[in-house]
Design an enzyme around this catalytic site. Structure first.
Site, PDB file in Angstrom:
ATOM      1  N   VAL A  49      23.701 -17.797 -11.528  1.00  0.00           N
ATOM      2  CA  VAL A  49      23.764 -18.319 -10.172  1.00  0.00           C
ATOM      3  C   VAL A  49      23.054 -19.666 -10.191  1.00  0.00           C
ATOM      4  O   VAL A  49      22.208 -19.923 -11.045  1.00  0.00           O
ATOM      5  CB  VAL A  49      23.127 -17.372  -9.124  1.00  0.00           C
ATOM      6  CG1 VAL A  49      23.959 -16.104  -8.966  1.00  0.00           C
ATOM      7  CG2 VAL A  49      21.696 -17.022  -9.487  1.00  0.00           C
ATOM      8  N   SER A  50      23.403 -20.524  -9.247  1.00  0.00           N
ATOM      9  CA  SER A  50      22.883 -21.891  -9.265  1.00  0.00           C
ATOM     10  C   SER A  50      21.470 -22.023  -8.729  1.00  0.00           C
ATOM     11  O   SER A  50      20.739 -22.920  -9.129  1.00  0.00           O
ATOM     12  CB  SER A  50      23.806 -22.816  -8.469  1.00  0.00           C
ATOM     13  OG  SER A  50      25.082 -22.833  -9.057  1.00  0.00           O
ATOM     14  N   THR A  51      21.070 -21.154  -7.812  1.00  0.00           N
ATOM     15  CA  THR A  51      19.733 -21.262  -7.231  1.00  0.00           C
ATOM     16  C   THR A  51      19.054 -19.902  -7.240  1.00  0.00           C
ATOM     17  O   THR A  51      19.705 -18.864  -7.318  1.00  0.00           O
ATOM     18  CB  THR A  51      19.785 -21.772  -5.773  1.00  0.00           C
ATOM     19  OG1 THR A  51      20.431 -20.783  -4.968  1.00  0.00           O
ATOM     20  CG2 THR A  51      20.530 -23.094  -5.672  1.00  0.00           C
TER      21      THR A  51
ATOM     22  N   GLN B 187      20.253 -17.290  -4.577  1.00  0.00           N
ATOM     23  CA  GLN B 187      21.546 -16.621  -4.652  1.00  0.00           C
ATOM     24  C   GLN B 187      21.415 -15.245  -5.303  1.00  0.00           C
ATOM     25  O   GLN B 187      20.573 -15.029  -6.164  1.00  0.00           O
ATOM     26  CB  GLN B 187      22.545 -17.475  -5.427  1.00  0.00           C
ATOM     27  CG  GLN B 187      22.946 -18.728  -4.671  1.00  0.00           C
ATOM     28  CD  GLN B 187      23.892 -19.597  -5.485  1.00  0.00           C
ATOM     29  OE1 GLN B 187      23.676 -19.802  -6.669  1.00  0.00           O
ATOM     30  NE2 GLN B 187      24.917 -20.096  -4.838  1.00  0.00           N
TER      31      GLN B 187
END
Length: 187
Positions: free
Chosen positions: A12-14, A17
């Site tokens: 996941v990007s952050t 998330q």
């Protein structure tokens, strides 16, 4: 006889998330999870996965864009996996690559990877257009600041006292680059 494993990879990007939905319901022996941008190819858990897998293992990923954000990186990572004698399966695209792939399988990897890269470019373009329109209307305020004014003062005081910047960044829950941005802005 070699004991093979099903190894999951989630990205996941952050940190905000959620990861649960990516490989939900799939029985796995081990899972590696990164919370990092797909642009960054130096991902700790991806590196650990590549060191961990053995001949006969299957790496399972929700979709190609979870493994890489551009075609070049996707091809490189798939090749690293298959060179170890492992295979990689993408759930969303319903594709598996073993390294002994037919020309059609290689074409599919390239086409699907190119589509994922194209889709990401379209999303970024729409995002830029939306931000530009919001700025014109005066409603775009930008990203919320990571630190309060008090936190910035504390950061500067700790840096002036000679404390390690990496430790300060960890304590404040920001990256070192964000710490340096605050220091540059205050200079």
């Amino acid at each position: 006889m070699i004991q093979t494993q099903k190894v999951g990879y989630i990205r996941v990007s952050t940190v905000d998330q959620r990861t649960e939905r990516q490989l939900e319901g799939i029985e796995l022996d081990k899972v590696f999870t990164d919370k990092a941008s797909g642009r960054d190819t130096n991902r700790e858990q991806l590196d650990e996965l590549l060191s961990y897998i053995r001949q006969g293992d299957t790496v399972i990923v929700h979709s190609m864009d979870r493994l890489a954000r551009n075609l070049e990186d996707l091809r490189r990572i798939v090749q690293l996996i298959t060179e170890k004698g492992s295979s990689v399966s993408f759930i969303k695209e319903n594709l598996t690559f073993t390294g002994d792939d037919s020309p059609m399988a290689n074409l599919m990897l390239n086409v699907m990877g190119a589509f994922a890269e194209f889709e990401r470019s379209l999303i970024k373009e729409r995002q830029r257009e939306g931000i530009a329109l919001a700025k014109q209307r005066g409603v775009y305020k930008g990203r919320k600041k990571a630190l309060s004014t008090e936190d910035v003062e504390q950061l500067k005081a700790r840096v002036a006292a000679g404390e390690a910047k990496a430790k300060i960044a960890r304590d404040l829950g920001i990256s070192r680059e964000t710490l340096y941005q605050y220091l540059r802005a205050e200079a």
